[in-house]
Design an enzyme around this catalytic site. Structure first.
Site, mmCIF file in Angstrom:
data_model
loop_
_atom_site.group_PDB
_atom_site.id
_atom_site.type_symbol
_atom_site.label_atom_id
_atom_site.label_comp_id
_atom_site.label_asym_id
_atom_site.label_seq_id
_atom_site.Cartn_x
_atom_site.Cartn_y
_atom_site.Cartn_z
ATOM 1 N N HIS A 1 -8.415 -4.920 -0.071
ATOM 2 C CA HIS A 1 -6.802 -4.155 0.035
ATOM 3 C C HIS A 1 -6.215 -4.916 0.942
ATOM 4 C CE1 HIS A 1 -3.651 -1.345 -0.501
ATOM 5 N NE2 HIS A 1 -4.139 -0.767 0.503
ATOM 6 N N ASP A 2 -6.971 -5.363 2.009
ATOM 7 C CA ASP A 2 -6.430 -5.868 3.244
ATOM 8 C C ASP A 2 -5.632 -7.183 3.185
ATOM 9 O OD1 ASP A 2 -6.953 -3.964 5.250
ATOM 10 O OD2 ASP A 2 -8.709 -4.776 5.924
ATOM 11 N N ASP B 1 -9.064 -6.044 -4.803
ATOM 12 C CA ASP B 1 -8.609 -4.797 -4.398
ATOM 13 C C ASP B 1 -8.933 -3.642 -5.084
ATOM 14 O OD1 ASP B 1 -7.364 -2.568 -3.287
ATOM 15 O OD2 ASP B 1 -5.124 -3.610 -3.298
ATOM 16 N N SER C 1 0.759 -1.167 -0.035
ATOM 17 C CA SER C 1 0.104 0.070 0.011
ATOM 18 C C SER C 1 0.825 1.184 -0.258
ATOM 19 C CB SER C 1 -1.077 -0.011 1.218
ATOM 20 O OG SER C 1 -1.885 0.896 1.176
ATOM 21 N N ARG D 1 -12.058 7.022 10.053
ATOM 22 C CA ARG D 1 -11.601 5.775 10.040
ATOM 23 C C ARG D 1 -12.505 4.618 9.395
ATOM 24 N NH1 ARG D 1 -7.553 2.076 9.420
ATOM 25 N NH2 ARG D 1 -7.646 0.130 10.519
#
Length: 366
Positions: free
Chosen positions: A339-340, A306, A140, A210
């Site tokens: 993405h994680d 992602d 990332s 967040r």
């Protein structure tokens, strides 16, 4: 590690009398050829792997990847994790004292870029006596730092490993960052970024920021699988303000947890550094011309679901490198996690990294 020589920043400002916090894992070999720098992403730190003594829940953010016998094997490699300036995990940042005023920097902390972080990392490695790196690895925002290393210090690294990253942010990604920043700066407790002087924290804004960010880290499939339309209470409460769905409960929990340990000014700084990263900008938008400076060998990894840093963005980097006839390996992993995925223990993903580090180990003789 303390530095008294000012760090000149891309903005034209300078960072005086700063400190960088770092951790190392494994042993540096005699010819110092086995060092690997791991660059952290937005809400991570220098604590890459392992746990702190007496703190069983202090596991490093990439502990499933880095350690003895793991894909990045600390029995063969000397791994360094550095907390970037502007962070809130020990290195000099907005909560530290500004030597010019004797008060906390707050919003006066200078804007930092990916390139500035790489310069700071290079200074720390100089102090450690490490002039060449076997590899720079990051995911990332960390992947952007790895790419920047290959351009700023092409003679100092053998390999650049960039995972789930992009050559710049899309307009949509910048938009998500801006909404998150506005959530913070419009919090009544923000006080222009000098909330510390008022004895408060803009927790409400951080919670929303967040929550916005977390949505972008997950794929639609994962959210559907984990939560779907499941109700928290089992039946509708007919409320516009109370939690009705489990996904709402999850996002509020993530926001509450984040607001207890992360600094709001740091969030503004790091998301802006994400926005600014664009090595092609100085070359008329031509990424191939920008990547011509790189001489390292490359591994790029992306994940099919992602959507924040899609495989298409990694393929842009691959093409730019191939246009320059660079040595490039590329893996596109079919994974449902979004993405994680770069933080998770996917056997195919870890298999790719293990094989690549085996290749590096043979090159450097470890």
């Amino acid at each position: 590690m303390s530095f008294d020589q000012p760090l000149s920043l891309r903005s034209g400002a300078q960072l005086r009398d700063y400190e960088l916090v770092y951790e190392t894992y494994g042993r540096l070999n005699a010819d110092k050829s086995n060092a690997v720098l791991v660059c952290h992403a937005l809400n991570a730190s220098h604590h890459v792997a392992g746990t702190y003594e007496g703190r069983p829940k202090s596991e490093g953010w990439w502990d499933n990847l880095v350690g003895p016998g793991k894909p990045l094997d600390t029995e063969r490699f000397f791994v360094i994790g550095i907390n970037n300036p502007g962070s809130c995990f020990g290195s000099t940042g907005p909560t530290h004292t500004n030597p010019a005023t004797g008060r906390a920097y707050g919003a006066d902390f200078p804007v930092v870029t990916v390139e500035d972080w790489v310069q700071a990392q290079a200074r720390l490695l100089d102090r450690l006596g490490i002039t060449h790196l076997a590899a720079v690895l990051g995911g990332s925002l960390g992947g952007m730092q790895a790419l920047s290393w290959s351009l700023q210090f092409p003679d100092r690294l053998r390999h650049c490993i960039a995972v789930a990253t992009a050559p710049n942010l899309s307009a949509q990604n910048i938009a998500f960052n801006e909404v998150a920043r506005r959530a913070i700066v419009t919090d009544p407790d923000f006080h222009g970024g000098h909330y510390g002087a008022h004895g408060v924290l803009p927790r409400r804004g951080l919670r929303v920021a967040r929550m916005i960010g977390h949505i972008t880290y997950l794929s639609d499939d994962v959210m559907e699988q984990k939560f779907g339309r499941e109700l928290r209470a089992g039946e509708l409460g007919y409320s516009t303000q109370d939690i009705e769905f489990q996904i709402e409960s999850y996002l509020r929990y993530q926001g509450d947890k984040f607001s207890e340990y992360f600094d709001a000014n740091t969030y503004l700084l790091i998301t802006r550094a994400l926005d600014y990263f664009d090595p092609a900008r100085e070359h008329g938008g031509d990424l191939a011309r920008a990547m011509a400076a790189a001489t390292a060998k490359f591994l790029l990894v992306s994940f099919t679901t992602d959507w924040r840093f899609s495989p298409a963005r990694s393929r842009e980097i691959v093409k730019a490198l191939l246009d320059n006839r660079r040595d490039v390996s590329y893996a596109e992993i079919e994974a449902p996690h979004g993405h994680d995925a770069f933080l998770l223990d996917d056997p195919r993903y870890h298999g790719v990294l293990r094989a690549y580090f085996d290749r590096i180990a043979k090159e450097v003789g470890v």
